[in-house]
Design a protein around this motif. Structure first.
Motif, PDB file in Angstrom:
ATOM      1  N   ASN A 137       0.758  -1.170   0.130  1.00  0.00           N
ATOM      2  CA  ASN A 137       0.088  -0.177   0.007  1.00  0.00           C
ATOM      3  C   ASN A 137       0.914   1.205  -0.057  1.00  0.00           C
ATOM      4  OD1 ASN A 137      -2.617  -1.335   0.042  1.00  0.00           O
ATOM      5  ND2 ASN A 137      -2.286  -1.797   2.161  1.00  0.00           N
ATOM      6  N   LYS A 138       2.242   0.945   0.418  1.00  0.00           N
ATOM      7  CA  LYS A 138       3.083   2.243   0.166  1.00  0.00           C
ATOM      8  C   LYS A 138       3.445   2.465  -1.106  1.00  0.00           C
ATOM      9  CE  LYS A 138       5.147   1.852   4.741  1.00  0.00           C
ATOM     10  NZ  LYS A 138       6.352   1.852   5.503  1.00  0.00           N
ATOM     11  N   ASN A 139       3.560   3.814  -1.701  1.00  0.00           N
ATOM     12  CA  ASN A 139       4.100   4.065  -3.322  1.00  0.00           C
ATOM     13  C   ASN A 139       5.520   3.979  -3.444  1.00  0.00           C
ATOM     14  OD1 ASN A 139       4.714   6.239  -1.947  1.00  0.00           O
ATOM     15  ND2 ASN A 139       3.628   7.732  -3.023  1.00  0.00           N
ATOM     16  N   TYR A 140       6.153   3.191  -2.710  1.00  0.00           N
ATOM     17  CA  TYR A 140       7.570   3.026  -3.204  1.00  0.00           C
ATOM     18  C   TYR A 140       8.039   1.624  -2.517  1.00  0.00           C
ATOM     19  CZ  TYR A 140       9.135   3.812   1.660  1.00  0.00           C
ATOM     20  OH  TYR A 140       9.387   3.690   3.158  1.00  0.00           O
ATOM     21  N   ALA A 141       9.415   1.415  -3.152  1.00  0.00           N
ATOM     22  CA  ALA A 141      10.150   0.261  -2.882  1.00  0.00           C
ATOM     23  C   ALA A 141      11.417   0.588  -3.158  1.00  0.00           C
ATOM     24  CB  ALA A 141       9.760  -0.996  -3.463  1.00  0.00           C
ATOM     25  N   ILE A 142      12.594   0.043  -2.179  1.00  0.00           N
ATOM     26  CA  ILE A 142      13.842   0.061  -2.547  1.00  0.00           C
ATOM     27  C   ILE A 142      14.439  -1.149  -2.737  1.00  0.00           C
ATOM     28  CG2 ILE A 142      16.152   0.815  -1.425  1.00  0.00           C
ATOM     29  CD1 ILE A 142      14.508   2.213   0.619  1.00  0.00           C
ATOM     30  N   ILE A 143      15.215  -1.370  -4.031  1.00  0.00           N
ATOM     31  CA  ILE A 143      15.891  -2.759  -4.575  1.00  0.00           C
ATOM     32  C   ILE A 143      16.955  -2.649  -4.082  1.00  0.00           C
ATOM     33  CG2 ILE A 143      16.162  -4.198  -6.414  1.00  0.00           C
ATOM     34  CD1 ILE A 143      13.782  -3.250  -7.706  1.00  0.00           C
ATOM     35  N   GLY A 160      15.231   1.555   9.513  1.00  0.00           N
ATOM     36  CA  GLY A 160      13.606   1.802   9.433  1.00  0.00           C
ATOM     37  C   GLY A 160      12.887   2.000   8.311  1.00  0.00           C
ATOM     38  N   GLU A 161      13.622   1.588   7.037  1.00  0.00           N
ATOM     39  CA  GLU A 161      13.106   1.511   5.805  1.00  0.00           C
ATOM     40  C   GLU A 161      12.550   0.037   5.485  1.00  0.00           C
ATOM     41  OE1 GLU A 161      11.912   3.584   3.724  1.00  0.00           O
ATOM     42  OE2 GLU A 161      13.369   5.553   4.097  1.00  0.00           O
ATOM     43  N   THR A 162      11.202  -0.002   5.829  1.00  0.00           N
ATOM     44  CA  THR A 162      10.634  -1.512   5.813  1.00  0.00           C
ATOM     45  C   THR A 162      10.532  -1.909   4.271  1.00  0.00           C
ATOM     46  OG1 THR A 162       8.723  -0.770   6.183  1.00  0.00           O
ATOM     47  CG2 THR A 162      10.091  -1.554   8.092  1.00  0.00           C
ATOM     48  N   ASN A 163      10.286  -1.110   3.499  1.00  0.00           N
ATOM     49  CA  ASN A 163       9.723  -1.301   1.901  1.00  0.00           C
ATOM     50  C   ASN A 163      11.234  -1.562   1.346  1.00  0.00           C
ATOM     51  OD1 ASN A 163       7.089  -1.400   2.474  1.00  0.00           O
ATOM     52  ND2 ASN A 163       6.545  -0.474   0.670  1.00  0.00           N
ATOM     53  N   VAL A 164      11.915  -2.543   1.627  1.00  0.00           N
ATOM     54  CA  VAL A 164      13.128  -2.870   0.716  1.00  0.00           C
ATOM     55  C   VAL A 164      13.119  -4.447   0.525  1.00  0.00           C
ATOM     56  CG1 VAL A 164      14.273  -3.143   3.001  1.00  0.00           C
ATOM     57  CG2 VAL A 164      15.535  -2.761   1.009  1.00  0.00           C
ATOM     58  N   VAL A 165      13.566  -4.512  -0.679  1.00  0.00           N
ATOM     59  CA  VAL A 165      13.650  -5.927  -1.025  1.00  0.00           C
ATOM     60  C   VAL A 165      15.121  -6.227  -1.784  1.00  0.00           C
ATOM     61  CG1 VAL A 165      11.155  -5.993  -1.519  1.00  0.00           C
ATOM     62  CG2 VAL A 165      12.965  -5.612  -3.326  1.00  0.00           C
ATOM     63  N   VAL A 203      10.188   3.481  -7.367  1.00  0.00           N
ATOM     64  CA  VAL A 203      11.033   2.257  -7.231  1.00  0.00           C
ATOM     65  C   VAL A 203      12.575   2.801  -7.124  1.00  0.00           C
ATOM     66  CG1 VAL A 203      12.513   0.167  -7.906  1.00  0.00           C
ATOM     67  CG2 VAL A 203       9.984   0.316  -8.091  1.00  0.00           C
ATOM     68  N   TYR A 204      13.239   2.620  -6.121  1.00  0.00           N
ATOM     69  CA  TYR A 204      14.658   3.030  -5.883  1.00  0.00           C
ATOM     70  C   TYR A 204      15.413   2.101  -5.853  1.00  0.00           C
ATOM     71  CZ  TYR A 204      12.078   7.470  -4.029  1.00  0.00           C
ATOM     72  OH  TYR A 204      11.372   8.422  -3.712  1.00  0.00           O
ATOM     73  N   GLU A 205      16.530   2.132  -6.762  1.00  0.00           N
ATOM     74  CA  GLU A 205      17.712   1.216  -7.007  1.00  0.00           C
ATOM     75  C   GLU A 205      18.834   1.465  -5.920  1.00  0.00           C
ATOM     76  OE1 GLU A 205      17.802   0.840 -11.191  1.00  0.00           O
ATOM     77  OE2 GLU A 205      18.844   2.793 -11.355  1.00  0.00           O
ATOM     78  N   MET A 206      19.160   0.573  -5.279  1.00  0.00           N
ATOM     79  CA  MET A 206      20.340   0.923  -4.505  1.00  0.00           C
ATOM     80  C   MET A 206      21.275  -0.428  -4.580  1.00  0.00           C
ATOM     81  SD  MET A 206      20.324   1.944  -0.496  1.00  0.00           S
ATOM     82  CE  MET A 206      21.661   2.806   0.313  1.00  0.00           C
ATOM     83  N   CYS A 207      22.071  -0.475  -5.757  1.00  0.00           N
ATOM     84  CA  CYS A 207      22.759  -1.684  -6.108  1.00  0.00           C
ATOM     85  C   CYS A 207      24.190  -1.612  -5.573  1.00  0.00           C
ATOM     86  CB  CYS A 207      22.783  -1.793  -7.669  1.00  0.00           C
ATOM     87  SG  CYS A 207      21.063  -2.097  -8.135  1.00  0.00           S
ATOM     88  N   ASP A 208      24.925  -2.412  -5.799  1.00  0.00           N
ATOM     89  CA  ASP A 208      26.658  -2.222  -5.408  1.00  0.00           C
ATOM     90  C   ASP A 208      27.368  -1.538  -6.286  1.00  0.00           C
ATOM     91  OD1 ASP A 208      25.601  -4.210  -3.501  1.00  0.00           O
ATOM     92  OD2 ASP A 208      26.761  -6.002  -4.112  1.00  0.00           O
ATOM     93  N   ASN A 209      28.412  -0.838  -5.720  1.00  0.00           N
ATOM     94  CA  ASN A 209      29.305  -0.051  -6.491  1.00  0.00           C
ATOM     95  C   ASN A 209      30.152  -1.308  -7.180  1.00  0.00           C
ATOM     96  OD1 ASN A 209      28.288   2.470  -6.080  1.00  0.00           O
ATOM     97  ND2 ASN A 209      29.269   2.729  -4.299  1.00  0.00           N
TER      98      ASN A 209
END
Length: 245
Positions: free
Chosen positions: A158-164, A178-183, A207-213
């Motif tokens: 129901n939240k309008n975002y997710a972090i990958i 505290g960011e629980t909408n992360v996969v 959708v926020y992408e937070m991939c390895d460097n």
């Protein structure tokens, strides 16, 4: 007042079989988590000795709450799990088909479907470089089941975002802030098969992408951008001196 159809005898038998497979996996998750929490054997990491739990809390900086909430496991003795399942009436064939065997001294992560909460994937990690007795190289991480994303238990569509992010520990690091909408992709992205679930977030989702460097991380970003072309995708950048979030 229309009764729910039970299906054909074959469909009913398949349903009951799947239910038994899930029960075996649920028991395995509990047993391996207990083995992690109770293991007092120590392993060498850069010249220092740690139990598996100490490795998670002192090296990986995981909180006990996280370890318990995600039921992170560690296999110290597969035979204990097998004997417990057998004593509950599960057959050798059922236990084999459930694919809950884990090489001893590996960490184990259970992936659940975010809709049904069924266990659909089992992933392992081998930070202690454990080897099979007849092999010279460490056991590679094993993965059983569908290559689905790793979701936290309190993910909210129901939240309008997710972090990958990529790995399980990347997810824990973000979740503990505290960011629980992360996969997490769990080390691989199967394009549409994994990523299509993000369309359940809604039309205005981000959708926020937070991939390895590293090169793999850059590749993941390209796949995410290509596959989720109809969703707003943004990158979260962090210090280039760090490989992982």
């Amino acid at each position: 007042n229309v009764p729910f159809p039970i299906g054909t005898p074959e469909e009913q038998a398949e349903f009951e079989k799947n239910q038994r497979m899930q029960k075996i996996k649920n028991i395995a998750e509990i047993v391996y988590h207990k083995q992690l929490m109770n293991c007092d054997k120590k392993y060498n990491i850069n010249g220092e000795m740690y139990t598996p739990l100490e490795y998670l809390t002192q090296i990986r900086k995981r909180k006990i709450e996280t370890i318990e909430r995600f039921n992170i496991g560690f296999c110290t003795n597969y035979l204990d799990l097998y004997n417990e399942l057998a004593s509950m009436g599960y057959t050798k064939e059922e236990i084999r088909e459930a694919k809950v065997w884990i090489p001893e001294q590996l960490f184990v992560f259970f992936y659940r479907d975010p809709i049904t909460f069924d266990i659909v994937r089992i992933n392992t990690k081998n930070p202690f470089d454990i080897k099979f007795p007849d092999k010279d190289t460490p056991i590679k991480g094993l993965s059983y089941g569908n290559k689905v994303m790793y979701f936290p238990p309190n993910f909210d569509f129901n939240k309008n975002y997710a972090i990958i992010v990529e790995g399980e520990h990347d997810l824990y690091s973000v979740w503990e802030q505290g960011e629980t909408n992360v996969v997490a992709s769990g080390g691989s992205i199967e394009k549409e098969y994994q990523l299509s679930i993000f369309y359940k977030l809604g039309d205005n989702a981000t959708v926020y992408e937070m991939c390895d460097n590293d090169e793999a991380g850059y590749k993941y970003k390209d796949i995410i951008n290509e596959t989720l072309a109809d969703i707003k995708v943004k990158s979260i950048n962090y210090d280039e001196n760090y490989k992982d979030p």
